[in-house]
Design an enzyme around this catalytic site. Sequence first.
Site, short mmCIF file in Angstrom:
data_model
loop_
_atom_site.label_atom_id
_atom_site.label_comp_id
_atom_site.label_asym_id
_atom_site.label_seq_id
_atom_site.Cartn_x
_atom_site.Cartn_y
_atom_site.Cartn_z
CG HIS A 127 -60.33 -42.74 -35.57
ND1 HIS A 127 -59.16 -42.15 -35.18
CD2 HIS A 127 -60.03 -43.40 -36.73
CE1 HIS A 127 -58.20 -42.41 -36.05
NE2 HIS A 127 -58.71 -43.18 -37.01
CD GLU A 128 -62.01 -46.13 -38.45
OE1 GLU A 128 -61.93 -45.69 -39.61
OE2 GLU A 128 -61.03 -46.55 -37.81
CG HIS B 147 -60.57 -42.00 -41.33
ND1 HIS B 147 -59.51 -41.23 -41.74
CD2 HIS B 147 -60.08 -42.84 -40.38
CE1 HIS B 147 -58.42 -41.59 -41.07
NE2 HIS B 147 -58.74 -42.55 -40.23
CG HIS C 226 -60.71 -36.43 -45.11
ND1 HIS C 226 -59.44 -36.89 -44.90
CD2 HIS C 226 -60.57 -35.29 -45.82
CE1 HIS C 226 -58.56 -36.06 -45.44
NE2 HIS C 226 -59.24 -35.08 -46.01
#
Length: 752
Positions: A533-534, A537, A540
């Site tokens: 998940h991180e 990010h 991104h």
Amino acid sequence: MTRKTLLMGSAAVLALAIGACSPADTAGDTAPADSATTDANLEADTPAGAAAEASTAEPGALQEISVDEDELEGNPFLEDWDTEFGVPPFSDIGDEDYLPAVKKGILDLRAEIDTISASEEEASFQNTIVALDEAGSTLERTLRTFGNITGTDTNDRLRELEGIIYPMVTRETDAIVFNDALWQRVKAVYEERDTLGLDEQDARLLELTHRQFTRAGADLSEDVKDQVADINSQISSLTTEFGQNLLRSTKAFRIEVTDEAELAGLSQDFKDAIRMDGDQDTWLLTVDRSVYETFMTQSENRELRKKMFDGYRLRASEGEFDNGPIAIEIAQLRAKRAALMGYPNHAAYVLETNMAKTPEGAEEFLLRVWRPGLAQAKAERAAMQDMVGDEFTIAGHDWWHYSEKVRQDKYAFDDNALKPYFELGAVQQGAFDVASRLFDIEIEPVDVEGWNPVVNSFEVTDAETGEFLGLFMSDMYARDSKRGGAWMSTYRGASDINDEDIRPIVTNNLNLIKPPEGQPTLMRFDEVETLFHEFGHGLHGLLTQIRYSNFSGVDGPRDYTEFPAQILEHWASAPEVLEAYATHYESGETIPLELIERMNEAANHNQGFRTTEYVAASLLDLNWHMLSYDEAMAIEDARAFEKSVLDKYGLIEEIEPRYRSNYFSHIFAGGYSAGYYAYLWSEILDADGFEAFRETGDIFDPELAAKLKRWVYESGGLREADELYRNFRGSDPTIEPLLRNRGFDVTEQGDG
């Protein structure tokens, strides 16, 4: 400095440091006008210093700030950083360097703003809008470093500085958006936008700059601006006080166990990890999330589980660290500010630019998931009660433990059987390999000095051209100086103005339990998902191809920015990916297919609980921020208000909301006020988006991966979120994949 930072208020200053995070963790990314700053000892600075001045300056007025040459002598923030990849020279930076550098950065920023607003030249896109985007470089890099370090390696002096620096910056940001001469220039350029021949990125920068000024209150009357500025300053102090109370309360809770019999049920590797340094006969229990969840799941000691349960849920709820009154005051100030700005409540203000659009729309969406989730939670409670029979009635402190027992009984599956296959280094490499295959990038380790000895660094490049895309740095372990949870942040943002291509420095932070020296770091699968998940990010931020810092990297409304992180989680559990990275840390054996199948079969076990605790917190957040000013002023007891909200929706007493008000730092010390629902909203996007890959028959389908890269990871805030999603997917998302993924009956859903 990024307009996103200055025009959205000082919460965005904190966002520079804390970045995007996972739903079970603390704090957030960008946020409207609030900041995690504190009312620390204002006398820590000299009487003529910034904090003392902040308390006496007129609302909206500039503080009198001065800094002499002796204070700035040798300050690393004022020098060129001749370091590998331009990372901050961490070993050269002392606590004493931050405040002088912030003051100098503010004075430089003022001079830049004065030059823009007082220019005798006609306002143009270049001399006004681009100049704003470029302003404040010294302040930005100081605040990025300060915010990151206070999140990972804080101390008493840094906590004091937070109480001085963030209110100072809040006042400065208000002075910028309330500068009428500057606002008139922004408006003049905006009104001529159709005649300027701007390309798409130029036009978006102009649109967002104008929007940010407007939403910050630039068009308000002078007296209302003064009131809003005063409220911003108060919130700036209260939100950090909230966060620091929570940190201190969390770290203050300790149970030292000296009788190993009290640790019945705990795995040997967990006992080794919580053994106190230098004492082989004492084990330390804390309410840090990784310790708490593992203990509550494994422990056979019901009495000790109750102590841990109460320790966790009663954090910051009494005594000197009581956050209840602070939460009420923050909610009241937000409601008052919303009313001054013409909105019925704070949630209406926040959600105006989100995908949900209105608080009512967000609430209706949550209830569509709440109803089946709560029904399933009640069935899960009944199954656990059947298991224990008449011995006792299942309570909140039993849920984690007996849910795991039911899972083992139902699926013949023990989560501990997975951990030997999830060694940290292999898991991280698995995430890297997924990203490399999807997005044609290469990720290689590099030797770079970090802010802590445990930090590892990686160079990210384009696989085809070799072009440098960014530096990725990871800090995986919990420590007393580090806030809880998991998050992504940046030390340097990306931009490409005047052919100066600046690439980002992106970080990921987790709070894994550090094993004894020489032993591997083995992870629970939920921690594996958090790492993916991180890193989503992180991608991104790393892959952005946006020219202007205003909307490069992790950008967009809150209920969209979790999508790039959450979709990457799907690859973590895909059998074809697990077979590549999940190998036994000792034997090297690939995780058995049968174990993967049982893991996936059990994936929705306890989904009623997980859904209910999350949605309960989201509804609590909305209800705090859907209050009108008069309604907010009538609140006298935070717990009583919280109970009335949860009773209204029918939450069962055995389940606590994932966050109670007194430790809900996402909304009272971070950037998620009226936005905690965003993780679930983003799950509509990630479930629907990953289904698109499944429909192709190849979860690495090159054509779809190229669209995901272009329209999501590279595009930042280039277009409105729904348009970016449609460009990737080819259609609007539907809620059915989300419901199916959670094991809920899609046929019974409807529109209400």
